[in-house]
Design a protein around this motif. Structure first.
Motif, PDB file in Angstrom:
ATOM      1  N   LYS A 180       0.829  -1.206   0.000  1.00 60.47           N
ATOM      2  CA  LYS A 180       0.000   0.000   0.000  1.00 60.47           C
ATOM      3  C   LYS A 180       0.866   1.260   0.000  1.00 60.47           C
ATOM      4  O   LYS A 180       0.552   2.242  -0.687  1.00 60.47           O
ATOM      5  CB  LYS A 180      -0.937   0.004   1.206  1.00 60.47           C
ATOM      6  CG  LYS A 180      -2.067  -1.006   1.101  1.00 60.47           C
ATOM      7  CD  LYS A 180      -3.078  -0.818   2.220  1.00 60.47           C
ATOM      8  CE  LYS A 180      -4.300  -1.708   2.003  1.00 60.47           C
ATOM      9  NZ  LYS A 180      -5.383  -1.419   2.955  1.00 60.47           N
ATOM     10  N   ILE A 181       1.959   1.246   0.762  1.00 62.95           N
ATOM     11  CA  ILE A 181       2.858   2.396   0.793  1.00 62.95           C
ATOM     12  C   ILE A 181       3.474   2.630  -0.586  1.00 62.95           C
ATOM     13  O   ILE A 181       3.595   3.768  -1.048  1.00 62.95           O
ATOM     14  CB  ILE A 181       3.952   2.196   1.864  1.00 62.95           C
ATOM     15  CG1 ILE A 181       3.342   2.278   3.267  1.00 62.95           C
ATOM     16  CG2 ILE A 181       5.056   3.246   1.720  1.00 62.95           C
ATOM     17  CD1 ILE A 181       4.296   1.891   4.377  1.00 62.95           C
ATOM     18  N   LEU A 194       1.228   4.648  -2.800  1.00 62.24           N
ATOM     19  CA  LEU A 194       0.795   5.994  -2.389  1.00 62.24           C
ATOM     20  C   LEU A 194       1.193   7.065  -3.405  1.00 62.24           C
ATOM     21  O   LEU A 194       0.393   7.943  -3.729  1.00 62.24           O
ATOM     22  CB  LEU A 194       1.381   6.347  -1.018  1.00 62.24           C
ATOM     23  CG  LEU A 194       0.811   5.572   0.170  1.00 62.24           C
ATOM     24  CD1 LEU A 194       1.417   6.089   1.472  1.00 62.24           C
ATOM     25  CD2 LEU A 194      -0.712   5.690   0.232  1.00 62.24           C
ATOM     26  N   GLN A 204      -0.674   6.951  -6.850  1.00 61.14           N
ATOM     27  CA  GLN A 204      -2.069   7.347  -6.717  1.00 61.14           C
ATOM     28  C   GLN A 204      -2.213   8.783  -6.242  1.00 61.14           C
ATOM     29  O   GLN A 204      -3.317   9.298  -6.131  1.00 61.14           O
ATOM     30  CB  GLN A 204      -2.781   6.409  -5.730  1.00 61.14           C
ATOM     31  CG  GLN A 204      -2.874   4.972  -6.218  1.00 61.14           C
ATOM     32  CD  GLN A 204      -3.493   4.044  -5.198  1.00 61.14           C
ATOM     33  OE1 GLN A 204      -3.655   4.404  -4.032  1.00 61.14           O
ATOM     34  NE2 GLN A 204      -3.838   2.848  -5.627  1.00 61.14           N
ATOM     35  N   SER A 209      -1.904   9.991  -3.360  1.00 59.54           N
ATOM     36  CA  SER A 209      -2.817   9.920  -2.225  1.00 59.54           C
ATOM     37  C   SER A 209      -2.278  10.723  -1.048  1.00 59.54           C
ATOM     38  O   SER A 209      -1.067  10.863  -0.858  1.00 59.54           O
ATOM     39  CB  SER A 209      -3.008   8.460  -1.815  1.00 59.54           C
ATOM     40  OG  SER A 209      -3.750   8.371  -0.627  1.00 59.54           O
ATOM     41  N   THR A 210      -3.192  11.273  -0.245  1.00 59.59           N
ATOM     42  CA  THR A 210      -2.811  11.968   0.985  1.00 59.59           C
ATOM     43  C   THR A 210      -2.870  11.027   2.187  1.00 59.59           C
ATOM     44  O   THR A 210      -2.740  11.464   3.322  1.00 59.59           O
ATOM     45  CB  THR A 210      -3.753  13.158   1.230  1.00 59.59           C
ATOM     46  OG1 THR A 210      -5.116  12.683   1.302  1.00 59.59           O
ATOM     47  CG2 THR A 210      -3.638  14.182   0.102  1.00 59.59           C
ATOM     48  N   THR A 211      -3.066   9.758   1.935  1.00 58.89           N
ATOM     49  CA  THR A 211      -3.119   8.764   3.012  1.00 58.89           C
ATOM     50  C   THR A 211      -1.812   8.765   3.791  1.00 58.89           C
ATOM     51  O   THR A 211      -0.730   8.833   3.212  1.00 58.89           O
ATOM     52  CB  THR A 211      -3.357   7.360   2.429  1.00 58.89           C
ATOM     53  OG1 THR A 211      -4.573   7.367   1.694  1.00 58.89           O
ATOM     54  CG2 THR A 211      -3.456   6.318   3.543  1.00 58.89           C
ATOM     55  N   THR A 212      -1.905   8.707   5.114  1.00 59.73           N
ATOM     56  CA  THR A 212      -0.716   8.691   5.966  1.00 59.73           C
ATOM     57  C   THR A 212      -0.275   7.259   6.245  1.00 59.73           C
ATOM     58  O   THR A 212      -1.038   6.302   6.052  1.00 59.73           O
ATOM     59  CB  THR A 212      -0.998   9.393   7.299  1.00 59.73           C
ATOM     60  OG1 THR A 212      -1.969   8.636   8.027  1.00 59.73           O
ATOM     61  CG2 THR A 212      -1.515  10.810   7.071  1.00 59.73           C
ATOM     62  N   GLU A 253      -2.554   5.630   8.712  1.00 59.95           N
ATOM     63  CA  GLU A 253      -3.794   5.131   8.109  1.00 59.95           C
ATOM     64  C   GLU A 253      -3.553   3.817   7.378  1.00 59.95           C
ATOM     65  O   GLU A 253      -4.405   2.918   7.398  1.00 59.95           O
ATOM     66  CB  GLU A 253      -4.373   6.191   7.158  1.00 59.95           C
ATOM     67  CG  GLU A 253      -4.939   7.396   7.886  1.00 59.95           C
ATOM     68  CD  GLU A 253      -5.298   8.539   6.950  1.00 59.95           C
ATOM     69  OE1 GLU A 253      -6.215   9.302   7.284  1.00 59.95           O
ATOM     70  OE2 GLU A 253      -4.648   8.660   5.871  1.00 59.95           O
ATOM     71  N   VAL A 254      -2.394   3.703   6.731  1.00 56.74           N
ATOM     72  CA  VAL A 254      -2.046   2.440   6.074  1.00 56.74           C
ATOM     73  C   VAL A 254      -1.939   1.334   7.109  1.00 56.74           C
ATOM     74  O   VAL A 254      -2.444   0.221   6.915  1.00 56.74           O
ATOM     75  CB  VAL A 254      -0.718   2.576   5.295  1.00 56.74           C
ATOM     76  CG1 VAL A 254      -0.214   1.203   4.847  1.00 56.74           C
ATOM     77  CG2 VAL A 254      -0.900   3.480   4.092  1.00 56.74           C
ATOM     78  N   TYR A 311      -3.346   1.084  10.087  1.00 53.92           N
ATOM     79  CA  TYR A 311      -4.671   0.718  10.583  1.00 53.92           C
ATOM     80  C   TYR A 311      -5.431  -0.115   9.550  1.00 53.92           C
ATOM     81  O   TYR A 311      -6.085  -1.113   9.888  1.00 53.92           O
ATOM     82  CB  TYR A 311      -5.479   1.968  10.940  1.00 53.92           C
ATOM     83  CG  TYR A 311      -4.982   2.713  12.150  1.00 53.92           C
ATOM     84  CD1 TYR A 311      -4.674   2.044  13.340  1.00 53.92           C
ATOM     85  CD2 TYR A 311      -4.808   4.092  12.116  1.00 53.92           C
ATOM     86  CE1 TYR A 311      -4.203   2.732  14.447  1.00 53.92           C
ATOM     87  CE2 TYR A 311      -4.331   4.792  13.221  1.00 53.92           C
ATOM     88  CZ  TYR A 311      -4.043   4.104  14.385  1.00 53.92           C
ATOM     89  OH  TYR A 311      -3.569   4.787  15.477  1.00 53.92           O
ATOM     90  N   SER A 312      -5.330   0.276   8.272  1.00 54.13           N
ATOM     91  CA  SER A 312      -6.066  -0.441   7.225  1.00 54.13           C
ATOM     92  C   SER A 312      -5.536  -1.844   7.017  1.00 54.13           C
ATOM     93  O   SER A 312      -6.238  -2.712   6.496  1.00 54.13           O
ATOM     94  CB  SER A 312      -6.008   0.338   5.909  1.00 54.13           C
ATOM     95  OG  SER A 312      -4.709   0.296   5.346  1.00 54.13           O
TER      96      SER A 312
END
Length: 328
Positions: A274-275, A278, A281, A283-286, A289-290, A292-293
């Motif tokens: 997922k990282i 990032l 994409q 993405s602003t995902t931290t 958050e990765v 936790y997901s």
């Protein structure tokens, strides 16, 4: 372009490759596999080479060996996990995987899981195939679609034709093109649909007591299917399988692992995949958050475990992706 007519992949004059070089090339690209020749010799007709296109990695493998095998010891020595989407380009290849036996002819496809033992049979006949390395945990993390490994798609199957067309398109699409991330996502989704399963739990629960191997096959399926759920644990798995926790622990010990470590490492590999996505994409995902997901609740534990397994912190991995567009 018809992939099966691509002159850079098929109908070439295949020169001999020194046996040791061929083995080293295969293992550097695909992980730990053990080739066996028909007779003692120092040459293999064909090559094992890596192709990077459209931001994805392919292995182009041709040979005239007897067979190539991958067992549990090989699997444990590999840090990376993939699903190999294999497309037969020339000749034929027998595939023994996940309790199934298939013969791939030209144009046919099969999905192989790097975390399960596999044997490819050639019997000294020339074989040429292309293998797309798909991020395993990302593929399995989409639980709304269940899909099979070790199921062959005939060359005339519309989904096999679509996969071949997508790969042909990827072969001529630079990673820098705006369409590249969309093609990769389409490849993931099409592969899931192509190998859609009506029953992911193909191993009967009634037969699980026959052997630890059958239980572990089911365990692998259950972990992948429920990887990010908070209830996933040895106790939960033992209850689903109808065995005691001690029996399940002994099964893991027999493979030199623990249930907790297997679940943790699978979640870490999902987080890593997922990282790596990032940047592409945007993405602003931290990182939190990765984590936790991927099923982690303790960020400090996640960071420590990540560095222990991959020898770098999640933030360092993200910086390397940001600066190079890929892992350094």
């Amino acid at each position: 372009m018809d992939l099966l007519q691509n002159r850079s992949l098929v109908d070439r004059i295949w020169a001999p490759t020194p046996y040791d070089q061929w083995v080293d090339d295969l293992q550097n690209i695909c992980g730990n596999f053990n080739p066996h020749a028909m007779e003692r010799g120092n040459k293999v007709i064909g090559t094992a080479s890596r192709i990077d296109v459209c931001g994805m990695q392919f292995a182009h493998v041709s040979n005239d060996l007897d067979y190539v095998h991958r067992d549990w010891d090989d699997i444990r020595r590999d840090a990376n996990e993939h699903l190999f989407l294999i497309l037969q380009l020339e000749g034929a290849c027998g595939v023994e995987h996940s309790g199934r036996q298939n013969v791939l002819d030209v144009g046919e496809c099969i999905l192989v899981d790097s975390t399960r033992p596999t044997t490819f049979h050639f019997r000294g006949h020339f074989s040429n195939h292309l293998s797309l390395h798909l991020p395993r945990q990302l593929m399995y993390s989409q639980r709304q679609v269940d899909f099979d490994v070790a199921r062959k798609l005939a060359a005339s199957d519309p989904m096999a034709m679509m996969l071949r067309a997508l790969i042909a398109k990827m072969m001529v699409t630079p990673e820098s093109e705006a369409a590249s991330p969309h093609l990769r996502q389409l490849m993931f989704d099409t592969t899931r649909q192509a190998f859609l399963s009506t029953d992911i739990q193909a191993v009967s629960l009634n037969s699980l007591h026959e052997s630890a191997g059958r239980r572990m096959q089911m365990v692998d399926i259950l972990i992948d299917k429920h990887l990010t759920e908070s209830d996933l644990s040895a106790k939960w798995l033992a209850t689903r399988l109808g065995v005691s926790i001690r029996t399940l622990q002994q099964d893991f010990q027999g493979m030199g692992m623990t249930c907790t470590t297997v679940i943790r490492d699978k979640r870490l590999r999902l987080a890593r995949e997922k990282i790596e996505q990032l940047k592409e994409q945007r993405s602003t995902t931290t990182i939190a958050e990765v984590a936790y997901s991927a099923g982690f609740n303790d960020i400090s534990y996640f960071n420590r475990s990540f560095k222990e397994l991959f020898d770098c912190a999640p933030s360092e991995l993200l910086r390397s992706v940001d600066t190079a567009g890929k892992l350094e």
